[in-house]
Write a protein that holds these residues in place. Structure first.
Motif, short mmCIF file in Angstrom:
data_model
loop_
_atom_site.label_atom_id
_atom_site.label_comp_id
_atom_site.label_asym_id
_atom_site.label_seq_id
_atom_site.Cartn_x
_atom_site.Cartn_y
_atom_site.Cartn_z
N SER A 169 111.03 3.69 28.89
CA SER A 169 111.13 2.61 29.88
C SER A 169 112.51 2.57 30.51
CB SER A 169 110.82 1.26 29.21
OG SER A 169 111.18 0.19 30.04
N LYS A 170 113.53 2.65 29.68
CA LYS A 170 114.92 2.61 30.19
C LYS A 170 115.18 3.78 31.15
CE LYS A 170 119.66 2.21 28.41
NZ LYS A 170 120.33 3.24 29.16
N LYS A 171 114.71 4.96 30.80
CA LYS A 171 114.94 6.14 31.64
C LYS A 171 114.24 5.98 32.99
CE LYS A 171 116.93 9.15 31.59
NZ LYS A 171 118.22 9.22 32.33
N ILE A 172 112.96 5.63 32.99
CA ILE A 172 112.22 5.52 34.25
C ILE A 172 112.76 4.37 35.10
CG2 ILE A 172 109.93 5.06 35.26
CD1 ILE A 172 110.45 7.92 34.00
N ASP A 173 113.18 3.28 34.46
CA ASP A 173 113.71 2.14 35.19
C ASP A 173 114.98 2.50 35.97
OD1 ASP A 173 113.36 -0.64 35.83
OD2 ASP A 173 115.12 -1.06 34.58
N GLU A 174 115.79 3.40 35.45
CA GLU A 174 117.06 3.74 36.12
C GLU A 174 116.90 4.74 37.27
OE1 GLU A 174 119.00 7.26 33.34
OE2 GLU A 174 119.25 5.19 32.68
N LEU A 175 115.69 5.29 37.43
CA LEU A 175 115.45 6.26 38.50
C LEU A 175 114.85 5.58 39.72
CD1 LEU A 175 113.97 9.06 36.23
CD2 LEU A 175 116.24 9.05 37.29
N ASP A 176 115.14 6.14 40.90
CA ASP A 176 114.63 5.60 42.17
C ASP A 176 113.42 6.37 42.69
OD1 ASP A 176 116.76 3.61 42.63
OD2 ASP A 176 118.04 5.38 42.77
N GLY A 177 113.22 7.57 42.20
CA GLY A 177 112.11 8.39 42.66
C GLY A 177 111.89 9.54 41.69
N PHE A 178 110.81 10.29 41.94
CA PHE A 178 110.40 11.31 40.99
C PHE A 178 109.84 12.53 41.68
CE2 PHE A 178 109.24 6.98 39.78
CZ PHE A 178 110.12 6.76 38.74
N VAL A 179 109.93 13.66 40.99
CA VAL A 179 109.18 14.86 41.33
C VAL A 179 108.45 15.23 40.04
CG1 VAL A 179 109.24 17.28 41.98
CG2 VAL A 179 110.80 15.66 43.08
N PHE A 180 107.13 15.17 40.07
CA PHE A 180 106.33 15.53 38.91
C PHE A 180 105.94 16.99 39.00
CE2 PHE A 180 105.78 10.98 39.20
CZ PHE A 180 105.77 10.57 37.87
N ILE A 181 106.14 17.71 37.90
CA ILE A 181 105.73 19.11 37.80
C ILE A 181 104.48 19.13 36.92
CG2 ILE A 181 106.46 21.45 37.19
CD1 ILE A 181 108.32 20.00 39.25
N THR A 182 103.33 19.35 37.54
CA THR A 182 102.09 19.23 36.78
C THR A 182 101.26 20.50 36.74
OG1 THR A 182 100.10 17.91 36.38
CG2 THR A 182 100.74 18.23 38.68
N PRO A 183 100.93 20.94 35.53
CA PRO A 183 99.95 22.02 35.41
C PRO A 183 98.56 21.41 35.60
CG PRO A 183 100.60 21.29 33.24
CD PRO A 183 101.42 20.50 34.22
N GLU A 184 97.59 22.28 35.81
CA GLU A 184 96.21 21.81 35.90
C GLU A 184 95.47 22.24 34.65
OE1 GLU A 184 94.08 21.56 39.72
OE2 GLU A 184 92.78 23.10 38.83
N TYR A 185 95.03 21.26 33.87
CA TYR A 185 94.24 21.51 32.67
C TYR A 185 92.86 20.92 32.91
CZ TYR A 185 98.56 22.35 29.92
OH TYR A 185 99.75 22.81 29.42
#
Length: 192
Positions: free
Chosen positions: A70-86
């Motif tokens: 929670s603390k980590k995500i709260d301090e970020l303003d945006g994201f780039v998700f790297i997602t494999p397809e399963y």
């Protein structure tokens, strides 16, 4: 300046996910428009989601790992998700990481880099849907990487050079949207 987390989408042994994430980070590090950070969900050791109530109702997380996440995500303003397809979807570990939180994701932007035998398109679309509930705005540019042409023996990442331009276009959008949405979060915080 906004902070963008490049989030890995797999925790399994022998994953190639970190190779893709590190490559995206190497492109991002050439830019001066944001702070970029690699966020490996495996490092947070989140157990399968099993909180007594959904995060939308309570942020009194029972799992101690969720508090750190929670603390980590709260301090970020945006994201780039790297997602494999399963199996035409995102991994259960990524879905759990999203489900553990709610307000920490709100009014932030994200880009998605998918990979798989069909460029990770279905997983990326699955992730778009999963992110819509916690109010994450997903940008339009969606780089897709092929296990057959961007990996050697499906295990060593070797992307085609033209992908870098698409990654930069996506990062442009993520930074622009993250900057705009930061003002929305700031305005909302003042009103509360």
């Amino acid at each position: 300046m906004v902070k963008i987390g490049i989030i890995t989408g797999s925790t399994r042994q022998g994953r190639v996910n970190t190779q893709v994430a590190e490559w995206v980070k190497s492109i991002a590090d050439k830019r001066t428009d944001a702070e970029y950070e690699l966020v490996d969900i495996k490092d947070y050791n989140l157990p399968p989601f099993n909180e007594p109530v959904p995060a939308i109702m309570s942020q009194d997380y029972q799992a101690p790992e969720a508090k750190v996440w929670s603390k980590k995500i709260d301090e970020l303003d945006g994201f780039v998700f790297i997602t494999p397809e399963y199996n035409k979807a995102i991994t259960s570990s990524l879905k759990d990481a999203i489900d553990y939180l709610y307000p920490e994701w709100n009014n932030k932007a994200a880009g998605i880099v998918g990979y798989g035998s069909t460029l990770g398109v279905t997983a990326a679309n699955n992730l778009r849907l999963a992110l819509s509930v916690p109010k994450v705005a997903v940008v339009g540019t969606q780089p897709g990487l092929s296990l057959f042409t961007d990996f050697q023996d499906m295990s060593v990442f070797n992307p085609a050079p033209y992908h870098e331009a698409t990654i930069n276009t996506m990062l442009d959008e993520v930074v622009t949207w993250s900057t705009a949405l930061k003002t929305v979060r700031e305005k909302t915080a003042v009103e509360v």
